[in-house]
Design an enzyme around this catalytic site. Structure first.
Site, short mmCIF file in Angstrom:
data_model
loop_
_atom_site.label_atom_id
_atom_site.label_comp_id
_atom_site.label_asym_id
_atom_site.label_seq_id
_atom_site.Cartn_x
_atom_site.Cartn_y
_atom_site.Cartn_z
N TYR A 135 0.82 -1.20 0.00
CA TYR A 135 0.00 0.00 0.00
C TYR A 135 0.86 1.26 0.00
O TYR A 135 0.45 2.29 -0.52
CB TYR A 135 -0.90 0.03 1.24
CG TYR A 135 -2.24 -0.63 1.04
CD1 TYR A 135 -2.34 -2.00 0.86
CD2 TYR A 135 -3.41 0.12 1.05
CE1 TYR A 135 -3.57 -2.60 0.70
CE2 TYR A 135 -4.65 -0.47 0.89
CZ TYR A 135 -4.72 -1.84 0.71
OH TYR A 135 -5.95 -2.43 0.55
N ASP A 218 -2.76 -18.26 1.89
CA ASP A 218 -3.67 -19.11 1.10
C ASP A 218 -4.36 -20.14 2.01
O ASP A 218 -5.57 -20.34 1.94
CB ASP A 218 -2.95 -19.76 -0.08
CG ASP A 218 -1.62 -20.41 0.29
OD1 ASP A 218 -1.18 -20.27 1.45
OD2 ASP A 218 -1.04 -21.08 -0.58
N ASP A 242 -6.63 -6.70 4.20
CA ASP A 242 -7.72 -6.11 3.42
C ASP A 242 -8.60 -7.22 2.87
O ASP A 242 -9.82 -7.18 2.97
CB ASP A 242 -7.12 -5.28 2.27
CG ASP A 242 -8.19 -4.66 1.39
OD1 ASP A 242 -9.16 -4.10 1.95
OD2 ASP A 242 -8.09 -4.77 0.16
#
Ligand code: IPM
Ligand code: MG
Length: 356
Positions: A135, A218, A242
């Protein structure tokens, strides 16, 4: 109590208005001041985080935030993107730890897309790092490669101190809950994650009473769907957080129910629903204001240490759900579908009843 109110875009103003109604009842002495952010900031002052908005944020004790964003945001240059206003605010105030609880209201079990036994009693918190990662990492941008092709690139970066401060916030949270912390990374592939895991493990030595585990992102996303109740607190980086927090929110039936708190070094926090601006349903009085109202409860608890008032708000939300009121996103058979404003009024009513 000085509260900066930043409704933002889309359904933001509608849901924040309901939270403010509730605030007037539980903390009538609170001072509020509104400021524009996101697309609203661009309309008013040409930028997503206007100077007066940032100044208000700096002097306020807490920020009640709606949502920012417009349709097709990805096509807009970054400095004029509504979401950029929120990212700049998180960075300017060093709000590095984002608490996103996913709590299953018993009344809403049927609203989840997962089987009831999988989500019944679900109560987890995702602690998302908010100031680093792809980010904010430099370098970032666009360039042209040897083949004359355009290339877009970002940098995933974490420093030890950035990982350590959010890890401590997460360990503290786990300590106050069921004493379990799962750190999520991609240390099998990424250096930034390797460092993340090392630092979290090191910090864990100061929290021997907290049971620390690690998962690759994952596997964590799979486990969130398969056996979400195994988690207590999850700590993870900005981008993984997020993604996982939207998924976790949906376990509970609707992202319209989930509040969040973004905190830094002091009690000042930014409180916002996990959901976005939902431009498609804006202005229709159908958005669910409960995430905004529950964000207000988090504010009362975290920024103002008003535990009693916070739990009164949460109890009122429970009471309204128990009475069978629903907004469209959480509607089930045998319940009554009401609009945004009526839902706000119903919570206010429930609060008044509790006080009486
Ligand atoms: C969130 C949102 C923001 C983010 C956007 C609006 C910039 O998705 O708070 O989860 O990506 O952090
Ligand atoms: Mg998001």
């Amino acid at each position: 109590m000085k509260i900066a109110v930043m409704p933002g875009d889309g359904i933001g103003p509608e849901v924040v208005a309901q939270a403010v109604k509730v605030l007037r009842v539980v903390a009538p002495h609170a001072e509020t001041e509104e400021a524009a952010i996101g697309e609203a900031g661009i309309q008013a002052h040409g930028v997503p985080l206007p100077q007066p908005t940032l100044e208000l944020a700096r002097k306020a004790d807490a920020i009640l935030f709606g949502s920012v964003g417009v349709a097709d945001e990805a096509d807009i240059p970054r400095e004029r993107r509504p979401g950029t206003g929120l990212l700049q605010l998180r960075e300017a105030l060093t709000l590095y730890a984002n608490f996103r609880p996913a709590y299953m209201f018993p009344e809403l079990i049927g609203a989840s897309t997962l089987r009831p036994e999988v989500v019944d009693g679900l109560d987890i918190v995702i602690v998302r790092e908010l100031n680093g990662d792809v980010y904010f990492g430099q370098p970032r941008g666009f360039e042209t490669n040897e083949a004359g092709e355009r290339v877009g690139f970002n940098t995933m970066r974490y420093s030890e101190s950035e990982v350590e401060r959010v890890a401590r916030a997460a360990f503290e949270a786990a300590r106050r809950r069921r004493g379990k912390l799962c750190s999520v990374d991609k240390a099998n592939v990424l250096e930034a994650s390797q460092l993340w895991r090392e630092v979290v493990t090191r910090v864990g030595r100061d929290y021997k009473d907290v049971e620390l585990s690690h998962l690759f992102v994952d596997a964590a996303s799979m486990m969130l769907m398969r056996r979400p109740k195994q988690f207590d607190v999850i700590v993870t980086g900005n981008i993984f957080g997020d993604i996982l927090s939207d998924a976790a929110a949906m376990l509970t039936g609707s992202i319209g129910m989930l509040p969040s708190a973004s905190l830094g070094y002091n009690r000042k926090g930014l409180y916002e629903p996990v959901h976005g601006s939902a431009p498609d349903i804006a202005g229709k009085d159908i958005a669910n204001p409960l995430a905004a109202i529950l964000s207000l409860a988090m504010m009362l608890r975290e920024s103002f240490e008003m535990e009693a008032a916070a739990s009164r708000v949460e109890k009122s939300v429970r009471a309204v759900l128990a009475a069978g009121y629903r907004t469209a996103d959480i509607q089930q058979e045998g319940t009554q579908c009401i609009g945004t404003r009526d839902m706000g009024d119903a919570v206010v009513e429930a609060l008044r009843k509790q006080a009486a």
